[in-house]
Design a protein around this motif. Structure first.
Motif, PDB file in Angstrom:
ATOM      1  N   ALA A  63       0.708  -1.014   0.055  1.00 46.99           N
ATOM      2  CA  ALA A  63      -0.397   0.059   0.060  1.00 46.99           C
ATOM      3  C   ALA A  63       1.036   1.266  -0.174  1.00 46.99           C
ATOM      4  O   ALA A  63       1.108   2.328  -0.291  1.00 46.99           O
ATOM      5  N   MET A  64       1.870   1.562   0.951  1.00 46.25           N
ATOM      6  CA  MET A  64       3.043   2.382   0.713  1.00 46.25           C
ATOM      7  C   MET A  64       3.366   3.101  -0.640  1.00 46.25           C
ATOM      8  O   MET A  64       3.527   3.853  -1.021  1.00 46.25           O
ATOM      9  N   ALA A  65       4.000   1.477  -1.389  1.00 45.20           N
ATOM     10  CA  ALA A  65       4.577   1.364  -2.687  1.00 45.20           C
ATOM     11  C   ALA A  65       4.085   1.842  -3.450  1.00 45.20           C
ATOM     12  O   ALA A  65       4.290   2.728  -4.196  1.00 45.20           O
ATOM     13  N   VAL A  66       1.951   2.220  -3.514  1.00 45.89           N
ATOM     14  CA  VAL A  66       1.461   2.193  -5.125  1.00 45.89           C
ATOM     15  C   VAL A  66       1.134   3.549  -4.028  1.00 45.89           C
ATOM     16  O   VAL A  66       0.807   4.479  -5.299  1.00 45.89           O
ATOM     17  N   LEU A  67       0.102   3.707  -2.824  1.00 46.96           N
ATOM     18  CA  LEU A  67      -0.863   4.597  -2.935  1.00 46.96           C
ATOM     19  C   LEU A  67       0.155   6.125  -2.222  1.00 46.96           C
ATOM     20  O   LEU A  67      -0.595   6.950  -2.389  1.00 46.96           O
ATOM     21  N   SER A  68       1.252   5.621  -1.212  1.00 42.42           N
ATOM     22  CA  SER A  68       2.265   6.875  -0.888  1.00 42.42           C
ATOM     23  C   SER A  68       3.574   6.843  -1.154  1.00 42.42           C
ATOM     24  O   SER A  68       3.830   7.655  -0.926  1.00 42.42           O
ATOM     25  N   THR A  69       3.860   6.239  -2.941  1.00 40.21           N
ATOM     26  CA  THR A  69       5.097   6.266  -2.977  1.00 40.21           C
ATOM     27  C   THR A  69       4.339   6.520  -4.899  1.00 40.21           C
ATOM     28  O   THR A  69       4.499   8.219  -4.947  1.00 40.21           O
ATOM     29  N   VAL A  70       4.734   5.661  -5.653  1.00 43.47           N
ATOM     30  CA  VAL A  70       4.587   5.625  -6.808  1.00 43.47           C
ATOM     31  C   VAL A  70       3.278   6.455  -7.166  1.00 43.47           C
ATOM     32  O   VAL A  70       3.662   7.715  -8.368  1.00 43.47           O
ATOM     33  N   ILE A  71       1.935   6.469  -6.785  1.00 41.55           N
ATOM     34  CA  ILE A  71       1.252   7.257  -7.362  1.00 41.55           C
ATOM     35  C   ILE A  71       1.358   8.384  -7.205  1.00 41.55           C
ATOM     36  O   ILE A  71       1.549   9.753  -7.683  1.00 41.55           O
ATOM     37  N   PRO A  72       1.584   9.524  -5.696  1.00 42.70           N
ATOM     38  CA  PRO A  72       2.077  10.652  -5.594  1.00 42.70           C
ATOM     39  C   PRO A  72       2.933  11.046  -6.324  1.00 42.70           C
ATOM     40  O   PRO A  72       3.508  12.643  -6.253  1.00 42.70           O
ATOM     41  N   SER A  73       4.206  10.473  -6.630  1.00 40.90           N
ATOM     42  CA  SER A  73       5.365  10.882  -6.530  1.00 40.90           C
ATOM     43  C   SER A  73       5.310  11.530  -7.807  1.00 40.90           C
ATOM     44  O   SER A  73       5.928  12.566  -8.652  1.00 40.90           O
ATOM     45  N   TYR A  74       4.002  10.368  -9.459  1.00 37.65           N
ATOM     46  CA  TYR A  74       4.071  11.664 -10.262  1.00 37.65           C
ATOM     47  C   TYR A  74       2.839  12.359 -10.200  1.00 37.65           C
ATOM     48  O   TYR A  74       3.305  13.446 -10.752  1.00 37.65           O
ATOM     49  N   LEU A  75       2.169  12.634  -9.006  1.00 37.03           N
ATOM     50  CA  LEU A  75       1.475  13.826  -9.069  1.00 37.03           C
ATOM     51  C   LEU A  75       2.042  14.842  -8.456  1.00 37.03           C
ATOM     52  O   LEU A  75       1.881  15.611  -9.296  1.00 37.03           O
ATOM     53  N   VAL A  76       3.138  14.998  -7.716  1.00 37.46           N
ATOM     54  CA  VAL A  76       3.205  16.173  -7.215  1.00 37.46           C
ATOM     55  C   VAL A  76       5.004  16.778  -8.699  1.00 37.46           C
ATOM     56  O   VAL A  76       5.035  18.073  -8.689  1.00 37.46           O
ATOM     57  N   SER A  77       5.325  15.724  -9.552  1.00 37.25           N
ATOM     58  CA  SER A  77       6.306  15.997 -10.319  1.00 37.25           C
ATOM     59  C   SER A  77       5.000  17.070 -11.369  1.00 37.25           C
ATOM     60  O   SER A  77       5.313  18.135 -11.423  1.00 37.25           O
ATOM     61  N   TYR A  78       4.156  16.378 -11.944  1.00 42.35           N
ATOM     62  CA  TYR A  78       3.402  17.182 -12.513  1.00 42.35           C
ATOM     63  C   TYR A  78       2.620  18.358 -12.291  1.00 42.35           C
ATOM     64  O   TYR A  78       2.630  18.984 -13.124  1.00 42.35           O
ATOM     65  N   SER A  79       2.343  18.596 -10.848  1.00 44.84           N
ATOM     66  CA  SER A  79       1.853  19.432 -10.062  1.00 44.84           C
ATOM     67  C   SER A  79       2.665  20.753  -9.785  1.00 44.84           C
ATOM     68  O   SER A  79       2.323  22.168  -9.894  1.00 44.84           O
ATOM     69  N   ILE A  80       3.814  20.556  -9.871  1.00 45.90           N
ATOM     70  CA  ILE A  80       5.159  21.096  -9.852  1.00 45.90           C
ATOM     71  C   ILE A  80       5.206  21.625 -11.130  1.00 45.90           C
ATOM     72  O   ILE A  80       5.425  23.031 -11.560  1.00 45.90           O
ATOM     73  N   LYS A  81       4.809  20.963 -11.973  1.00 51.09           N
ATOM     74  CA  LYS A  81       5.401  21.540 -13.665  1.00 51.09           C
ATOM     75  C   LYS A  81       4.104  22.021 -14.055  1.00 51.09           C
ATOM     76  O   LYS A  81       4.738  23.099 -14.749  1.00 51.09           O
TER      77      LYS A  81
END
Length: 294
Positions: free
Chosen positions: A224-242
């Motif tokens: 759950a940490m890997a998918v919900l709190s690592t992979v998905i938010p890492s891309y969400l944060v990068s796209y939002s910063i962009k």
């Protein structure tokens, strides 16, 4: 507000909430006698295949984009941002509450400001100095009531979380200019692969090699940490910063401590004293004014 900016804010909110849930999952996993390095390894092992697939599919078509200097920056940010920051965070959560962790960790925008001043020669205004002071007063206020509850481990835990804030701030400061050059997906995938490799090396040096003997709850939380709190938010944060920029993202990320407090209260039964709520508000207000100018 443009449609693109609205989408960027929504992505930032989703990313912040999912990242905030990580601290609660870590605290839940610690109830099953798993050590910090093993838990961090499980998180990265589950995440690594996803990052490898995405990195392969989204690899740059133009070889000129990925120059040796760019690779060096990605490696450096991967080591600092999601390896060291995560390691310090996991270690610190062995000693302090998830809600207090998020309050301390959230001073990272003020650290981003100092890094920008030192390395990118950006000026710090008088109002920003006052806002930084307000932020740290809030942290001290939220921190002070824990003295009689946590003992010596409180200082160790808080120090580790502050180191996590410093390393994560370094990652944010560096990613702000690198993401537009290589793209959010490529940058995030490559940086996270570097982080996963660092964790694997770390575990090979100090781990107990007892990874297959935990209960299913630990593996479930690791996934759950890997998918919900690592992979998905890492891309969400990068796209939002962009889409909205690192300073604006920091403002939206103000919701992070609040979401962690609410999640920790529901899942862990953690309670917050009135002074800790006041300290939280001071931190949020300070961070808002630190980033408001941009």
């Amino acid at each position: 507000m443009s449609k693109s900016r609205i989408i960027g804010v929504i992505l930032a909110l989703l990313g912040v909430v999912l990242f905030s849930a990580k601290a609660v999952m870590v605290k839940l996993a610690y109830q099953y006698d798993v050590d910090a390095v093993s838990l961090l390894l499980l998180r990265m092992l589950f995440a690594l295949p996803l990052y490898l697939v995405i990195a392969f599919v989204k690899r740059p078509k133009d070889p000129e984009v990925m120059k040796p200097k760019v690779y060096l920056w990605i490696i450096g940010l991967g080591v600092v941002g999601y390896y060291l920051a995560s390691l310090f965070d996991f270690l610190g959560l062995q000693y302090i509450k998830a809600s207090l962790e998020r309050i301390i960790l959230f001073v990272y925008p003020t650290i981003v400001l100092f890094i920008s001043r030192i390395f990118f020669k950006k000026l710090i205004t008088g109002s920003q100095v006052l806002a930084i002071g307000l932020t740290y007063v809030g942290v001290v206020l939220a921190f002070s009531l824990e003295f009689s509850l946590e003992g010596e481990g409180l200082f160790v835990g808080a120090g580790l979380i502050f180191l996590s804030a410093i390393t994560y701030a370094s990652y944010i400061a560096g990613s702000g200019w690198l993401i537009p050059k290589v793209g959010a997906t490529v940058f995030t995938s490559y940086a996270m692969i570097v982080s996963c490799i660092c964790v694997l090396v770390h575990y090979s040096l100090v781990g107990d090699f007892n990874l297959m003997n935990y209960g299913m709850e630990v593996y479930g939380l690791g996934f759950a940490m890997a998918v919900l709190s690592t992979v998905i938010p890492s891309y969400l944060v990068s796209y939002s910063i962009k889409m909205i920029g690192a300073p604006s993202f920091a403002v939206v990320a103000s919701f992070g401590p609040i979401s962690t407090i609410l999640l920790a209260s529901y899942f862990l039964g953690e309670t917050m004293h009135w002074a800790q709520w006041v300290g939280t508000v001071l931190v949020l207000v300070g961070v808002f004014f630190v980033t408001k100018k941009d």
